[in-house]
Enzyme design. Structure first.
Site, PDB file in Angstrom:
ATOM      1  CG  ASP A   7      35.203  38.841  31.031  1.00 35.79           C
ATOM      2  OD1 ASP A   7      34.119  39.235  31.485  1.00 35.79           O
ATOM      3  OD2 ASP A   7      36.086  38.333  31.754  1.00 35.79           O
ATOM      4  CD  GLU A  50      42.407  33.952  38.293  1.00 40.21           C
ATOM      5  OE1 GLU A  50      41.501  34.590  37.717  1.00 40.21           O
ATOM      6  OE2 GLU A  50      42.352  33.657  39.501  1.00 40.21           O
TER       7      GLU A  50
END
Length: 261
Positions: free
Chosen positions: A219, A32
């Site tokens: 998600d 990230e």
């Protein structure tokens, strides 16, 4: 109000009226953080002010005259994977505030989200406020402590300029979701689910540092794919979207005061 109280108010007021000079990004996973590190040409500090002999990773650099730090919890010594979750996030937040004295913290990372709340894969959200969904203490007042509702720093001008979605973030230490977790997330009216945000907010409140959040959706909680599979499938493309938004945020912050945000 005593002399200390007045001084505290003056300190906050003077800080909100001078340009922001130091930003610390708290990011759980190397994957990230890396796009942001690359984008701003940040370098890893070898002699870290966060402490000796710790796995924590600190990157730093300048964008114009804005000092940018990215701090990650680093790898688990035994398993070699990112130290995700609330405990490492709390520790690096505390250590980086103490050592680096940022004007503002930004907890950036990926998250799960509810499609029914208008979230799509790749969306980057600002966060309005944060709660926990896995601290169930059914005793009066302890129940509220467990939920731990805290406000993110309000950035109405940034929200408008960047045209971001905004929602409540719910934090817990599991990637999956038990039925109890799910019912608490829904009753707390959260849009987003992560594993760090509310812990970062707790430390930021203790040390009186404003914190904002950039959360990119990997998600869908109410989708038809398993969370772990969907997260891994979308991680690379979504972290790229996160970097793009973080870059816009840095450019917006540059030269502004806290009260301009």
């Amino acid at each position: 109000m005593g002399p200390h109280g007045d001084g505290d108010i003056e300190k906050v007021e003077s800080e909100s009226h001078r340009p922001i000079s130091t930003v610390v990004f708290v990011i759980a996973m190397q994957a990230e953080a890396q796009p942001l590190v690359n984008k701003f040409g940040l370098t890893e500090t070898s002699d870290s002010p966060l402490g000796k002999g710790l796995p924590w990773v600190l990157y730093q650099g300048l964008h114009k005259d804005l000092r940018i730090y990215v701090v990650c919890p680093g790898k688990d010594a035994a398993l070699g994977i990112d130290s995700v979750g609330t405990v490492p996030a709390s520790l690096i937040t505390f250590a980086s505030i103490q050592a680096l004295q940022p004007d503002i913290l930004i907890n950036a990372g990926t998250c799960g989200a509810f499609k029914v709340k208008g979230a799509n894969i790749g969306d980057v959200f600002l966060v309005s406020d944060v709660v926990f969904h896995d601290r169930r203490i059914p005793i009066p007042m302890f129940d509220l402590y467990g939920v731990g509702l805290r406000q993110a720093f309000s950035t109405p001008n940034l929200l408008k300029e960047l045209n971001l979605k905004i929602g409540r973030l719910s934090t817990g230490d599991s990637l999956d979701m038990s039925t109890q977790d799910e019912s608490l997330i829904i009753s707390n009216d959260a849009t987003l689910k992560d594993m760090e945000g509310a812990a970062v907010a707790y430390v930021a409140e203790l040390l009186k540092v404003p914190v904002m959040y950039l959360k990119a959706v990997t998600d869908l909680i109410d989708g038809d794919k398993p969370a772990a599979e969907e997260f891994l499938h979308n991680l690379a493309v979504v972290t790229s979207a996160l970097e793009e938004t973080a870059t816009k945020v840095i450019n917006f912050i540059h030269g502004k005061t806290l009260s301009d945000l």
